[in-house]
Design an enzyme around this catalytic site. Sequence first.
Site, PDB file in Angstrom:
ATOM      1  N   HIS A 178       7.759   1.122   5.617  1.00  0.00           N
ATOM      2  CA  HIS A 178       7.748   0.542   6.662  1.00  0.00           C
ATOM      3  C   HIS A 178       7.630   1.474   7.849  1.00  0.00           C
ATOM      4  O   HIS A 178       7.230   1.893   8.782  1.00  0.00           O
ATOM      5  CB  HIS A 178       8.849  -0.575   7.499  1.00  0.00           C
ATOM      6  CG  HIS A 178       9.197  -1.304   6.291  1.00  0.00           C
ATOM      7  ND1 HIS A 178       9.925  -2.505   6.838  1.00  0.00           N
ATOM      8  CD2 HIS A 178       9.006  -1.730   5.000  1.00  0.00           C
ATOM      9  CE1 HIS A 178       9.666  -3.623   5.780  1.00  0.00           C
ATOM     10  NE2 HIS A 178       8.747  -3.416   4.592  1.00  0.00           N
ATOM     11  N   HIS A 422       9.068  -1.166  -5.857  1.00  0.00           N
ATOM     12  CA  HIS A 422       9.133  -2.837  -6.224  1.00  0.00           C
ATOM     13  C   HIS A 422      10.308  -3.296  -7.701  1.00  0.00           C
ATOM     14  O   HIS A 422      10.599  -4.362  -7.355  1.00  0.00           O
ATOM     15  CB  HIS A 422       8.177  -3.677  -6.076  1.00  0.00           C
ATOM     16  CG  HIS A 422       7.156  -4.405  -4.849  1.00  0.00           C
ATOM     17  ND1 HIS A 422       6.275  -3.733  -4.273  1.00  0.00           N
ATOM     18  CD2 HIS A 422       8.002  -3.743  -3.439  1.00  0.00           C
ATOM     19  CE1 HIS A 422       6.013  -4.091  -2.923  1.00  0.00           C
ATOM     20  NE2 HIS A 422       7.325  -4.032  -2.430  1.00  0.00           N
TER      21      HIS A 422
HETATM   22  C1  HEM Z   1      13.886  -6.923  -1.102  1.00  0.00           C
HETATM   23  C2  HEM Z   1      13.393  -5.493  -0.788  1.00  0.00           C
HETATM   24  C3  HEM Z   1      11.253  -5.906  -0.729  1.00  0.00           C
HETATM   25  C4  HEM Z   1      10.979  -7.286  -0.273  1.00  0.00           C
HETATM   26  C5  HEM Z   1      11.467  -8.430  -0.127  1.00  0.00           C
HETATM   27  C6  HEM Z   1       9.255  -5.962  -0.609  1.00  0.00           C
HETATM   28  C7  HEM Z   1       8.113  -7.280  -0.235  1.00  0.00           C
HETATM   29  C8  HEM Z   1       6.934  -6.644   0.527  1.00  0.00           C
HETATM   30  C9  HEM Z   1       5.851  -7.578   0.918  1.00  0.00           C
HETATM   31  C10 HEM Z   1       6.221  -9.289   1.191  1.00  0.00           C
HETATM   32  C11 HEM Z   1       4.909  -6.612   0.764  1.00  0.00           C
HETATM   33  C12 HEM Z   1       3.864  -7.403   1.402  1.00  0.00           C
HETATM   34  C13 HEM Z   1       2.466  -7.315   0.579  1.00  0.00           C
HETATM   35  C14 HEM Z   1       1.215  -7.711   0.982  1.00  0.00           C
HETATM   36  O1  HEM Z   1       1.085  -8.632   1.233  1.00  0.00           O
HETATM   37  O2  HEM Z   1       0.384  -6.888   0.259  1.00  0.00           O
HETATM   38  C15 HEM Z   1       5.374  -5.293   1.530  1.00  0.00           C
HETATM   39  C16 HEM Z   1       4.397  -4.898   1.089  1.00  0.00           C
HETATM   40  C17 HEM Z   1       5.012  -3.118   0.446  1.00  0.00           C
HETATM   41  N1  HEM Z   1       5.995  -2.721   0.190  1.00  0.00           N
HETATM   42 FE1  HEM Z   1       7.353  -3.945  -0.547  1.00  0.00          FE
HETATM   43  N2  HEM Z   1       9.152  -5.049  -0.653  1.00  0.00           N
HETATM   44  C18 HEM Z   1      10.449  -4.784  -0.524  1.00  0.00           C
HETATM   45  C19 HEM Z   1      11.122  -3.374  -0.748  1.00  0.00           C
HETATM   46  C20 HEM Z   1       9.960  -2.307  -0.581  1.00  0.00           C
HETATM   47  C21 HEM Z   1      10.401  -0.661  -1.422  1.00  0.00           C
HETATM   48  C22 HEM Z   1      11.929  -0.792  -2.112  1.00  0.00           C
HETATM   49  C23 HEM Z   1       9.896  -0.853  -1.145  1.00  0.00           C
HETATM   50  C24 HEM Z   1       9.128   1.455  -1.842  1.00  0.00           C
HETATM   51  C25 HEM Z   1      10.130   1.960  -1.815  1.00  0.00           C
HETATM   52  C26 HEM Z   1       8.197  -1.379  -0.490  1.00  0.00           C
HETATM   53  C27 HEM Z   1       6.953  -0.690  -0.395  1.00  0.00           C
HETATM   54  C28 HEM Z   1       6.030  -1.342  -0.208  1.00  0.00           C
HETATM   55  C29 HEM Z   1       4.718  -0.716   0.075  1.00  0.00           C
HETATM   56  C30 HEM Z   1       4.260   0.823   0.407  1.00  0.00           C
HETATM   57  C31 HEM Z   1       4.441  -1.940   1.254  1.00  0.00           C
HETATM   58  C32 HEM Z   1       2.793  -2.250   1.413  1.00  0.00           C
HETATM   59  C33 HEM Z   1       2.793  -2.157   2.988  1.00  0.00           C
HETATM   60  C34 HEM Z   1       1.744  -2.813   3.562  1.00  0.00           C
HETATM   61  O3  HEM Z   1       0.569  -3.240   3.108  1.00  0.00           O
HETATM   62  O4  HEM Z   1       2.151  -3.016   4.896  1.00  0.00           O
HETATM   63  N3  HEM Z   1       8.969  -2.299  -0.996  1.00  0.00           N
HETATM   64  N4  HEM Z   1       6.457  -5.498   0.397  1.00  0.00           N
END
Ligand code: HEM
Length: 661
Positions: A178, A422
Amino acid sequence: DSRKNEETRLNADRNNRPESRCLHAKNNALKKNNNFFRDEGIQNVTVMRDEPAVVDSNPAKIPSLMDPSKSVGLLNPIDVDLADRCFPKPRCDPDAPFRTIDGGCNNLNFPVWGQANTANTRIINANYLDGKSQQRKAISGRELPNSRHVRTTLFLDMEKPAPEHNVLVTQFGQMIAHDTELAFPKLSVNGGKLECCNPDGTTPKFLPKGCLPITIPQDDPGSKKRCLSIPRSADTSDIGCQIQPVRQLIGVSSFIDCSALYGSDAVTARSLRTLINGKLKTQLGPNGKSYLSNVKKPTQSCNVPTDNSVCYASGDPRVNQHPNMAVNTISLMRLHNILCDEFKRLNPKWNDEKIYQEARRLVIAMYQHVTYNEFLPVILGRDYCRANNLLPLSNGFDDNYDAFLNPTTFTSFTAAAYRGLHSYIQGSMDLVSESRQTTSTLRLSDIFLRPDIAQNKDNYDSLIRGMLTQHSQGQDQFFTKEITEFLFRSPNKTDGSDLITLDMERGRDFGEPPYNKFRQLCGLRAARTFGDFTDQISKKNVDALASIYEHVDDVDYYAAGILEKQKPGSIFGHTFQCVIGEMFFRWKFGDRFYYEFGKQPGSFSLDQLKEIRKTTLAFIMCVTSDIRLIQRNAFDVPSGRNPLVSCNSITKLNLAPWIDS
Ligand code: HEM
Ligand SMILES: [Ca+2]
């Protein structure tokens, strides 16, 4: 014309930049003691991580450090800053000692690099059907396999916890995600929210413009849902800039600068400050503890019943996604405010602005130190980090700022590789007592957008102990149903979205080329047959890929990257380790304000740097909560080798070097 000449010169310099860098270490003086903590504790205990059990005897190099003939596919330097022309250049003060809020002017020659509300960069050529923005198709010209079908075939749910890593690894990882990326959904033609599903929950026959084409196969083994509404991400064409191929817009500063706490634009940043003694706004919670301040309309941003409910305002709107996300942001906020108190005590003459900026600068430095010293070795492997200059020095300044290294978050990291984590997500969140008993367990899909839980009774500390104690899920091809069937499930609904389908679709949306290209980028042989993948992927999984995809050059990077066998000491396989390593390398050597650099207007003194290097995540967790025991390696569950110790015995920082002489 003079600008053009200047750019030509800079490009020429950049093309000639030295291929290898050598890191000098200098010696450094010792310093007196003055407690950061007021209470008594053992001083100056050196915290060393256990050397990993798995040694990587031949760690790979990231593309930036590779012999250029070995990395095939790295984007032409001229194309790296293609999107710069879409945004006005900010005016910079070269002597400013503090980072700007939006990250602009970090690089004085390329001041939009890393700036919020610009565009991502790329590391490799985009692969779009029309060379501009249309999602790629299979080599045969047919559609690529349906990404929900890929997901339900390859990525099932199985309980397989990581052997040592705890939920804090996942949480810290998400915090960095984030901090460094925020994409925006495209809007509908009339400028409103883009709805990609019919009101009755079925997939429209003709998808509205700007929707990702996810259809749910008739024989889908999952829930009864019949549509996933996924708008494409906004890109340079949405702001009227006609570059080809498009670049996706980024809403936060690319740098690791705690923008999720402080904000990525001046208006937000100011709205979060009390403007008294440097402090950030808070609200009072149980036991007189401080929490982030509230948004004005909680029912709009959170899943809470009334506008009197808890729903946090912070530098990033995703702070409320789930309670642990909120807890980690609150931890950083408390750290900032504790530092403000200390600075005011040490320097009574400092005004609000000075205290705010010094505290912010130190919070970011401590955070960067934990990232490079503790987090990266855990996910990438210590030997790999060492081979790629990703570990902090133990003393002296690092003088290797590289003014030609673009630190802008690149698409292959954010739309593919880093999302591999993820897989680490746990389907439940434990609350744990001081004696390390689990007192309750919350189902993830019950607590999306429920930050109020973090502020109920002593949940804050119980959630911290939970993250420290509960194993994360392993890095593998299994993902909890809480995110593949129930993502953002509403309280009264039985199903939700599918994050892993989304991840793959997002990769195609961002124009990521297939896995085979990343093999070449990362020094592996291009595969000609599916069998050639078996150097990195098990035979069984290669067969599975071959049953889904028609051609080796069709296989999505994300899908194959997940299936790659882990490298020694790392949780990732070859190409994810390579692309993630490259990104963190750029966020270090391409960030003029990186905390270890000397000779910059914002450099710390050697005495200050010595204190910053004492920072551990265990220290930050202790100082910002009421927990009394912690394990020194805060990313590993407690064990015989990593026992619980008193918070008082964790090394503290001495802030005396911040006293104005
Ligand atoms: C409960 C934990 C998490 C949830 C519910 C979650 C959920 C999400 C969601 C809904 C998106 C947007 C998906 C899209 O429309 O493309 C996203 C993007 C992303 N997530 Fe997660 N995530 C979680 C944990 C993590 C973790 C642990 C990492 C990496 C260490 C991560 C890395 C990313 C990255 C790099 C993006 C792209 C950000 C963006 O495009 O704005 N996430 N995640
Ligand atoms: Ca940032």
